[in-house]
Scaffold this motif. Structure first.
Motif, PDB file in Angstrom:
ATOM      1  N   ASP A  15      -6.305   3.256   0.359  1.00  8.49           N
ATOM      2  CA  ASP A  15      -6.525   1.924   0.946  1.00  8.49           C
ATOM      3  C   ASP A  15      -7.465   1.116   0.067  1.00  8.49           C
ATOM      4  O   ASP A  15      -7.212  -0.058  -0.236  1.00  8.49           O
ATOM      5  CB  ASP A  15      -7.142   2.041   2.346  1.00  8.49           C
ATOM      6  N   ARG A  58       0.839  -1.198   0.000  1.00  8.15           N
ATOM      7  CA  ARG A  58       0.000   0.000   0.000  1.00  8.15           C
ATOM      8  C   ARG A  58       0.874   1.248   0.000  1.00  8.15           C
ATOM      9  O   ARG A  58       0.573   2.241  -0.665  1.00  8.15           O
ATOM     10  CB  ARG A  58      -0.916  -0.041   1.224  1.00  8.15           C
ATOM     11  N   PHE A  60      -5.900   0.205  -3.362  1.00  7.53           N
ATOM     12  CA  PHE A  60      -4.905  -0.867  -3.243  1.00  7.53           C
ATOM     13  C   PHE A  60      -5.589  -2.224  -3.081  1.00  7.53           C
ATOM     14  O   PHE A  60      -5.198  -3.212  -3.722  1.00  7.53           O
ATOM     15  CB  PHE A  60      -3.978  -0.603  -2.060  1.00  7.53           C
TER      16      PHE A  60
END
Length: 290
Positions: free
Chosen positions: A207, A151, A210
């Motif tokens: 977030d 990430r 990803f």
């Protein structure tokens, strides 16, 4: 265009079918597809295939002759594909009279043709001593399915880029292997507008992006694993939720999948899932309607 998942499926098939065989003959039918001349393409003849790898959307066949290691590297571009034969035809290929660009014969009697449909020819074949000598490979960004791609890696790649996220995901120098189709799928899974600016994404949006990228690509690779080349394109189509499904119902919310057309391609998206119901202007250099 074959993208990372289909190329990975192709690589896994070729690795099993070719490793340990010897190249007996290489025939070039489309000279424009061959991008290198030293070493000559026939330097592969007599070399043993020791492995097959993927670099972004490139297929790399590793060969070892008596005195050197060689790499047959090819990129299938927009309309290219690989046609595998357990028993390679003995017919003579005629330059300019066939979609075949390259034919490779193996010691087992098997082999393959690299083909390209249409009039716009952009497939590329390289024979090199070092894969870094292939410009497209030298420019590649990190692979999103590599264990080192985290990430934090994605966040660093997006930082400061005031570019639409759709374009960022497709840029091979930023992220290797994702093209038009899977960028559509990733953004749909992330519920993100293709026109969102990369640099403006929040931590929560990164977030989500990803997670969507990892899940979408992993599922696509799983879907094609173990399939022969002839079945890989159909497996790709079956897995698409929005890409190539203009006018169909979004499988998440039921809204109509829409397209934006550009000079050479289009993008597909769901307005309800991705743009808060707003319709993207269908014109070149379009932007989100306000």
């Amino acid at each position: 265009m074959p993208e990372m998942p289909e190329v990975q499926g192709l690589v896994e098939f070729l690795r099993g079918a070719m490793t340990g065989t010897t190249v007996t003959k290489v025939s070039v039918a489309a000279i424009a597809a061959l991008k290198t001349y030293d070493p000559a393409v026939n330097a592969l003849e007599g070399a043993e295939i020791t492995g097959v790898e993927r670099r972004g959307k490139f297929v790399v066949a590793v060969a070892r002759s008596t005195d050197q290691s060689l790499y047959l590297v090819f990129h299938l571009a927009k309309a290219g594909w690989l046609r595998w034969y357990d028993h390679l035809p003995q017919t003579v290929i005629r330059p300019g009279k066939t979609p075949i660009a390259l034919r490779v014969a193996l010691s087992t009697g098997a082999g393959f043709d690299l083909t390209e449909a249409g009039t716009k020819k952009s497939s590329a074949v390289h024979v090199v001593r070092d894969t870094g000598d292939v410009p497209g490979i030298a420019r590649l960004g990190p692979d999103p399915l590599d264990a080192s791609f985290t990430r934090a890696t994605l966040a660093a790649l997006l930082s400061g880029r005031r570019t639409q996220i759709k374009g960022v995901l497709r840029d091979q120098s930023v992220v290797a292997g994702i093209g038009n189709a899977y960028s559509d799928e990733i953004l749909h899974a992330a519920k993100m507008s293709p026109y969102a600016l990369a640099a403006t994404l929040t931590d929560d949006e990164i977030d989500t992006l990803f997670a969507a990228m990892s899940a979408t690509l992993t599922e696509a690779v799983t879907a094609v694993t173990g399939k022969p080349p002839a079945e890989l394109k159909d497996a790709k189509r079956r897995g698409m939720h929005v890409h190539g499904r203009r006018g169909e119902a979004c499988p998440v919310c039921g809204d109509t999948v829409r397209s934006v057309f550009f000079a050479d391609n289009s993008l597909e998206y769901c307005a309800t899932c991705q743009t808060g119901g707003k319709i993207l202007a269908d014109r070149r250099l379009s932007r989100l309607l306000k």
